[in-house]
Write a protein that holds these residues in place. Structure first.
Motif, PDB file in Angstrom:
ATOM      1  N   VAL A 124      -4.358 -10.691  -8.110  1.00 43.35           N
ATOM      2  CA  VAL A 124      -4.093 -10.828  -6.683  1.00 43.35           C
ATOM      3  C   VAL A 124      -2.626 -11.199  -6.502  1.00 43.35           C
ATOM      4  CG1 VAL A 124      -6.443 -11.405  -5.978  1.00 43.35           C
ATOM      5  CG2 VAL A 124      -4.899 -13.235  -6.696  1.00 43.35           C
ATOM      6  N   TYR A 125      -2.033 -10.628  -5.456  1.00 36.75           N
ATOM      7  CA  TYR A 125      -0.617 -10.855  -5.149  1.00 36.75           C
ATOM      8  C   TYR A 125      -0.595 -11.598  -3.828  1.00 36.75           C
ATOM      9  CZ  TYR A 125       4.378  -9.726  -5.209  1.00 36.75           C
ATOM     10  OH  TYR A 125       5.751  -9.794  -5.252  1.00 36.75           O
ATOM     11  N   LEU A 126      -0.347 -12.906  -3.898  1.00 38.56           N
ATOM     12  CA  LEU A 126      -0.679 -13.809  -2.796  1.00 38.56           C
ATOM     13  C   LEU A 126       0.487 -14.140  -1.890  1.00 38.56           C
ATOM     14  CD1 LEU A 126      -2.858 -16.313  -4.827  1.00 38.56           C
ATOM     15  CD2 LEU A 126      -3.693 -14.582  -3.218  1.00 38.56           C
ATOM     16  N   HIS A 127       0.212 -14.100  -0.594  1.00 40.14           N
ATOM     17  CA  HIS A 127       1.100 -14.608   0.448  1.00 40.14           C
ATOM     18  C   HIS A 127       0.415 -15.798   1.091  1.00 40.14           C
ATOM     19  CE1 HIS A 127       3.797 -14.473   4.021  1.00 40.14           C
ATOM     20  NE2 HIS A 127       2.711 -14.911   4.641  1.00 40.14           N
ATOM     21  N   GLU A 128       1.186 -16.854   1.363  1.00 39.84           N
ATOM     22  CA  GLU A 128       0.606 -18.012   2.062  1.00 39.84           C
ATOM     23  C   GLU A 128       1.685 -18.725   2.841  1.00 39.84           C
ATOM     24  OE1 GLU A 128       0.241 -21.985   2.987  1.00 39.84           O
ATOM     25  OE2 GLU A 128       1.189 -21.567   1.035  1.00 39.84           O
ATOM     26  N   ARG A 129       1.356 -19.065   4.083  1.00 41.82           N
ATOM     27  CA  ARG A 129       2.277 -19.851   4.903  1.00 41.82           C
ATOM     28  C   ARG A 129       1.464 -20.733   5.842  1.00 41.82           C
ATOM     29  NH1 ARG A 129       7.604 -17.526   8.177  1.00 41.82           N
ATOM     30  NH2 ARG A 129       8.644 -19.550   8.404  1.00 41.82           N
ATOM     31  N   ASP A 130       1.647 -22.022   5.689  1.00 46.30           N
ATOM     32  CA  ASP A 130       0.965 -23.028   6.521  1.00 46.30           C
ATOM     33  C   ASP A 130      -0.552 -22.879   6.485  1.00 46.30           C
ATOM     34  OD1 ASP A 130       3.479 -23.892   7.143  1.00 46.30           O
ATOM     35  OD2 ASP A 130       3.487 -23.135   9.202  1.00 46.30           O
ATOM     36  N   ALA A 131      -1.080 -22.413   5.350  1.00 48.31           N
ATOM     37  CA  ALA A 131      -2.526 -22.198   5.243  1.00 48.31           C
ATOM     38  C   ALA A 131      -3.020 -22.525   3.837  1.00 48.31           C
ATOM     39  CB  ALA A 131      -2.867 -20.752   5.602  1.00 48.31           C
ATOM     40  N   PHE A 132      -2.315 -23.406   3.141  1.00 47.56           N
ATOM     41  CA  PHE A 132      -2.583 -23.585   1.714  1.00 47.56           C
ATOM     42  C   PHE A 132      -4.009 -24.045   1.427  1.00 47.56           C
ATOM     43  CE2 PHE A 132      -2.803 -26.098  -2.157  1.00 47.56           C
ATOM     44  CZ  PHE A 132      -2.346 -25.167  -3.077  1.00 47.56           C
ATOM     45  N   ASP A 133      -4.486 -25.063   2.102  1.00 43.00           N
ATOM     46  CA  ASP A 133      -5.804 -25.621   1.779  1.00 43.00           C
ATOM     47  C   ASP A 133      -6.916 -24.593   1.993  1.00 43.00           C
ATOM     48  OD1 ASP A 133      -4.703 -28.031   1.010  1.00 43.00           O
ATOM     49  OD2 ASP A 133      -4.946 -28.958   2.981  1.00 43.00           O
ATOM     50  N   THR A 134      -6.826 -23.842   3.080  1.00 42.63           N
ATOM     51  CA  THR A 134      -7.828 -22.805   3.333  1.00 42.63           C
ATOM     52  C   THR A 134      -7.751 -21.721   2.269  1.00 42.63           C
ATOM     53  OG1 THR A 134      -7.695 -23.215   5.712  1.00 42.63           O
ATOM     54  CG2 THR A 134      -8.689 -21.133   5.018  1.00 42.63           C
ATOM     55  N   GLN A 135      -6.532 -21.318   1.939  1.00 45.30           N
ATOM     56  CA  GLN A 135      -6.374 -20.263   0.937  1.00 45.30           C
ATOM     57  C   GLN A 135      -6.880 -20.722  -0.428  1.00 45.30           C
ATOM     58  OE1 GLN A 135      -3.505 -17.312   1.372  1.00 45.30           O
ATOM     59  NE2 GLN A 135      -2.555 -17.620  -0.626  1.00 45.30           N
ATOM     60  N   LEU A 136      -6.556 -21.920  -0.811  1.00 43.21           N
ATOM     61  CA  LEU A 136      -7.011 -22.442  -2.099  1.00 43.21           C
ATOM     62  C   LEU A 136      -8.529 -22.490  -2.161  1.00 43.21           C
ATOM     63  CD1 LEU A 136      -6.261 -23.735  -4.832  1.00 43.21           C
ATOM     64  CD2 LEU A 136      -6.299 -25.953  -3.667  1.00 43.21           C
ATOM     65  N   SER A 137      -9.155 -22.908  -1.073  1.00 43.24           N
ATOM     66  CA  SER A 137     -10.615 -22.977  -1.030  1.00 43.24           C
ATOM     67  C   SER A 137     -11.237 -21.604  -1.263  1.00 43.24           C
ATOM     68  CB  SER A 137     -11.067 -23.541   0.318  1.00 43.24           C
ATOM     69  OG  SER A 137     -12.477 -23.538   0.421  1.00 43.24           O
ATOM     70  N   LEU A 138     -10.657 -20.564  -0.661  1.00 40.69           N
ATOM     71  CA  LEU A 138     -11.182 -19.208  -0.843  1.00 40.69           C
ATOM     72  C   LEU A 138     -10.947 -18.705  -2.265  1.00 40.69           C
ATOM     73  CD1 LEU A 138     -10.077 -17.679   2.572  1.00 40.69           C
ATOM     74  CD2 LEU A 138     -12.414 -18.161   1.836  1.00 40.69           C
ATOM     75  N   LEU A 139      -9.803 -19.016  -2.833  1.00 42.70           N
ATOM     76  CA  LEU A 139      -9.532 -18.610  -4.216  1.00 42.70           C
ATOM     77  C   LEU A 139     -10.546 -19.241  -5.171  1.00 42.70           C
ATOM     78  CD1 LEU A 139      -5.631 -18.893  -4.229  1.00 42.70           C
ATOM     79  CD2 LEU A 139      -6.962 -16.778  -4.284  1.00 42.70           C
ATOM     80  N   LYS A 140     -10.883 -20.504  -4.911  1.00 41.21           N
ATOM     81  CA  LYS A 140     -11.881 -21.167  -5.741  1.00 41.21           C
ATOM     82  C   LYS A 140     -13.267 -20.571  -5.511  1.00 41.21           C
ATOM     83  CE  LYS A 140      -9.606 -25.675  -6.154  1.00 41.21           C
ATOM     84  NZ  LYS A 140      -9.694 -27.129  -5.812  1.00 41.21           N
ATOM     85  N   GLN A 141     -13.575 -20.279  -4.248  1.00 44.34           N
ATOM     86  CA  GLN A 141     -14.890 -19.721  -3.921  1.00 44.34           C
ATOM     87  C   GLN A 141     -15.131 -18.414  -4.654  1.00 44.34           C
ATOM     88  OE1 GLN A 141     -15.680 -19.316   0.305  1.00 44.34           O
ATOM     89  NE2 GLN A 141     -17.113 -17.623  -0.043  1.00 44.34           N
ATOM     90  N   GLN A 143     -13.544 -17.509  -7.359  1.00 45.72           N
ATOM     91  CA  GLN A 143     -13.231 -17.720  -8.775  1.00 45.72           C
ATOM     92  C   GLN A 143     -12.090 -16.805  -9.240  1.00 45.72           C
ATOM     93  OE1 GLN A 143     -17.153 -17.168 -10.576  1.00 45.72           O
ATOM     94  NE2 GLN A 143     -17.573 -19.360 -10.369  1.00 45.72           N
ATOM     95  N   ILE A 144     -11.025 -16.793  -8.427  1.00 46.88           N
ATOM     96  CA  ILE A 144      -9.848 -15.989  -8.762  1.00 46.88           C
ATOM     97  C   ILE A 144      -9.042 -16.713  -9.838  1.00 46.88           C
ATOM     98  CG2 ILE A 144      -7.712 -15.002  -7.894  1.00 46.88           C
ATOM     99  CD1 ILE A 144     -10.259 -13.611  -6.879  1.00 46.88           C
ATOM    100  N   GLN A 145      -8.794 -16.036 -10.935  1.00 41.79           N
ATOM    101  CA  GLN A 145      -8.077 -16.623 -12.067  1.00 41.79           C
ATOM    102  C   GLN A 145      -6.890 -15.777 -12.520  1.00 41.79           C
ATOM    103  OE1 GLN A 145     -11.520 -16.793 -14.706  1.00 41.79           O
ATOM    104  NE2 GLN A 145     -11.726 -18.994 -14.338  1.00 41.79           N
ATOM    105  N   GLN A 146      -6.723 -14.626 -11.900  1.00 44.79           N
ATOM    106  CA  GLN A 146      -5.665 -13.706 -12.315  1.00 44.79           C
ATOM    107  C   GLN A 146      -4.832 -13.346 -11.098  1.00 44.79           C
ATOM    108  OE1 GLN A 146      -7.099  -9.988 -13.869  1.00 44.79           O
ATOM    109  NE2 GLN A 146      -5.086  -9.240 -14.453  1.00 44.79           N
ATOM    110  N   GLY A 147      -3.547 -13.710 -11.105  1.00 42.53           N
ATOM    111  CA  GLY A 147      -2.713 -13.363  -9.974  1.00 42.53           C
ATOM    112  C   GLY A 147      -1.429 -14.161  -9.944  1.00 42.53           C
TER     113      GLY A 147
END
Length: 264
Positions: A124-141, A143-147
């Protein structure tokens, strides 16, 4: 060197795109990853990447364009991920700063792309701005480990969270800007060399540390070495080591062969 973030189809390159490419090769750039932000740009990047053996591209939808994403786009995107030059899903993620698309729609489209990444076994090629906690929660949900956390400008807490997932960190010319780089400099000291990637995000984020800046203020892949030099100064590592390790890391995260043919 491997520039893992180039917006090569940006209009700023329309008049001299081939010259920009040639200057990059001459400056020691070995390969480039072309960033896609929507379905149309993905299609164009695929065609562009077929013209150069060491061009690769992403396929995906930036959160700014999530509102326009359709079920047909999802079908096209899944097919695009089978293209031999597509090595990552994105640029995808969440942007709660500008909110060009409704937040619930951003989340929905991001989740669809995370599902595709898992199915296609792509980074995954990730963009994030002012949304870190929500984005991290989805990545964990999911189980993203490559990106890669593209154009990382966050703090130590955020970097550690990405690293704990197994992700890589993309460092840009933001690091070269003494006006706003303090928290990134602090985080950089905790970044393992085997998770470091370098990128220009050209034509954006021209390194302020360049001795001779272009009048246009346009960034180019040929300035990638300046970012490596800045990292070397701040970490005490050699420039050669930064360049070599970041290139090896690029091969690893995007599942590319280590023996890519060098560009003459």
């Amino acid at each position: 060197m491997f520039d893992i973030g180039v917006n090569l189809l940006n209009a700023q390159f329309d008049l001299d795109r081939q010259e920009v490419i040639d200057r990059a090769w001459a400056a020691g750039v070995h390969a480039m990853l072309l960033i896609s932000t929507d379905i149309d740009e993905t299609r164009k990047n695929q065609l562009e990447s077929e013209l150069e053996p060491n061009f690769f591209c992403t396929a995906g939808v930036h959160p700014h364009y999530a509102a326009q994403f359709t079920p047909e786009d999802l079908q096209q995107l899944e097919l695009m991920l089978t293209h031999h030059k597509v090595v990552a899903v994105g640029e995808c993620g969440l942007d709660f700063n500008r909110d060009f698309s409704p937040r619930d729609r951003q989340i929905e489209v991001f989740e669809l792309q995370l599902q595709l990444a898992k199915k296609a076994n792509k980074a995954v090629y990730l963009h994030e701005r002012d949304a870190f906690d929500t984005q991290l929660s989805l990545l964990k949900q999911y189980q993203i480990q490559q990106g890669v956390a593209h154009c990382f400008t966050g703090d130590l807490r955020q970097m550690r969270a990405y690293l704990e997932l197994g992700l890589y960190i993309g460092i840009t010319g933001w690091l070269c800007d003494e006006r706003r780089h303090d928290q990134l400099v602090e985080a950089l000291n905790y970044l393992p060399m085997d998770r470091l990637l370098i990128e220009t995000d050209a034509p954006y984020l021209l390194p302020r540390t360049l001795q001779q800046k272009p009048k246009s203020r346009r960034n180019e892949p040929m300035y990638l070495a300046e970012i490596a030099q800045c990292i070397a100064r701040l970490t005490g590592e050699s420039v050669d080591k930064i360049q070599q390790i970041s290139m090896q890391n690029s091969y690893r995260v995007f599942n590319l062969p280590q023996d890519l043919k060098h560009v003459d």
